[in-house]
Design an enzyme around this catalytic site. Structure first.
Site, PDB file in Angstrom:
ATOM      1  N   GLY A  90      32.902 -28.818 -33.038  1.00 37.06           N
ATOM      2  CA  GLY A  90      32.532 -29.568 -34.228  1.00 37.06           C
ATOM      3  C   GLY A  90      32.408 -28.593 -35.375  1.00 37.06           C
ATOM      4  O   GLY A  90      32.069 -27.432 -35.175  1.00 37.06           O
ATOM      5  N   THR A  96      27.906 -33.309 -43.238  1.00 38.69           N
ATOM      6  CA  THR A  96      27.947 -32.982 -41.835  1.00 38.69           C
ATOM      7  C   THR A  96      26.621 -32.720 -41.181  1.00 38.69           C
ATOM      8  O   THR A  96      25.785 -31.976 -41.676  1.00 38.69           O
ATOM      9  CB  THR A  96      28.818 -31.746 -41.562  1.00 38.69           C
ATOM     10  OG1 THR A  96      30.070 -31.942 -42.152  1.00 38.69           O
ATOM     11  CG2 THR A  96      29.007 -31.508 -40.093  1.00 38.69           C
ATOM     12  N   LYS A  98      34.519 -35.176 -37.332  1.00 33.06           N
ATOM     13  CA  LYS A  98      34.290 -33.736 -37.429  1.00 33.06           C
ATOM     14  C   LYS A  98      34.119 -33.079 -36.070  1.00 33.06           C
ATOM     15  O   LYS A  98      33.661 -31.946 -35.976  1.00 33.06           O
ATOM     16  CB  LYS A  98      33.049 -33.482 -38.291  1.00 33.06           C
ATOM     17  CG  LYS A  98      33.145 -34.128 -39.658  1.00 33.06           C
ATOM     18  CD  LYS A  98      31.806 -34.108 -40.334  1.00 33.06           C
ATOM     19  CE  LYS A  98      31.742 -35.131 -41.440  1.00 33.06           C
ATOM     20  NZ  LYS A  98      30.393 -35.306 -41.948  1.00 33.06           N
ATOM     21  N   SER A 155      24.187 -29.778 -42.779  1.00 31.81           N
ATOM     22  CA  SER A 155      23.051 -30.183 -43.606  1.00 31.81           C
ATOM     23  C   SER A 155      21.918 -30.795 -42.799  1.00 31.81           C
ATOM     24  O   SER A 155      20.750 -30.522 -43.024  1.00 31.81           O
ATOM     25  CB  SER A 155      23.501 -31.185 -44.665  1.00 31.81           C
ATOM     26  OG  SER A 155      24.520 -30.646 -45.455  1.00 31.81           O
TER      27      SER A 155
END
Length: 179
Positions: free
Chosen positions: A53, A9, A41, A132
């Site tokens: 999100g 993500t 997402k 990330s």
């Protein structure tokens, strides 16, 4: 499949003028393997008035989204209040406290980050980057916002593509929603 933590993500939200856009990449990674390329997402909630999100564990994020939808129903015209109520529950509930996820939330007037530590953060510049690749996407968005005339949606798209080229847990299969 072994109990390997999922790393995935990049979620990015940009606010520019009266526009707000929120997008995410599609990659889900288990250990050192890409498990899915086209996950979605980002969601529209509250009849299309609220963008959200999620980053982190998908099951945890979906549990949070369900609870957040209930809070939005209780506070239909006050996204900030719904987020604060969710954060309070998340922080104090024994089961919720174990959830490993973060949410980015935006409506026409406010952009917020909410975490299980009880954090509710409203970024000064209206840019949210979680997951990330969040820092990479947020950095690219800050540069594009400052040095271009692009609107919010193309900034989110471009910044997420940049993050996808840098972060191994992010791809360039991007979904963007806007208000």
């Amino acid at each position: 499949m072994p109990n390997t933590p999922a790393r995935s993500t990049t979620i990015l939200s940009v606010r520019k003028g009266n526009q707000v856009a929120l997008g995410g990449d599609g990659q889900v990674t288990l250990g050192n393997t890409v498990a899915k390329h086209d996950a979605v997402k980002v969601r529209l909630l509250a009849g299309g008035r609220v963008l959200t999100g999620f980053a982190g564990s998908a099951a945890d994020a979906f549990s949070l989204l369900e609870r957040f939808e209930k809070k939005l129903a209780e506070h239909p015209d006050n996204t900030r209040r719904a987020v604060i109520e969710l954060a309070k529950d998340w922080r104090t509930d024994r089961i919720l406290r174990r959830l490993e996820a973060m949410l980015a939330v935006a409506d026409k007037t406010v952009s917020l980050i909410v975490s299980g530590a009880g954090d509710v953060i409203e970024p000064t510049d209206g840019i949210i980057g979680i997951g990330s690749g969040g820092p990479y996407a947020a950095s690219a968005a800050k540069a594009l916002l400052t040095h271009s005339t692009m609107d919010a949606t193309p900034i989110v798209e471009a910044a997420l593509k940049i993050a996808g080229e840098i972060c191994i847990y992010t791809n360039t299969n991007i979904k963007v929603l806007s208000l």
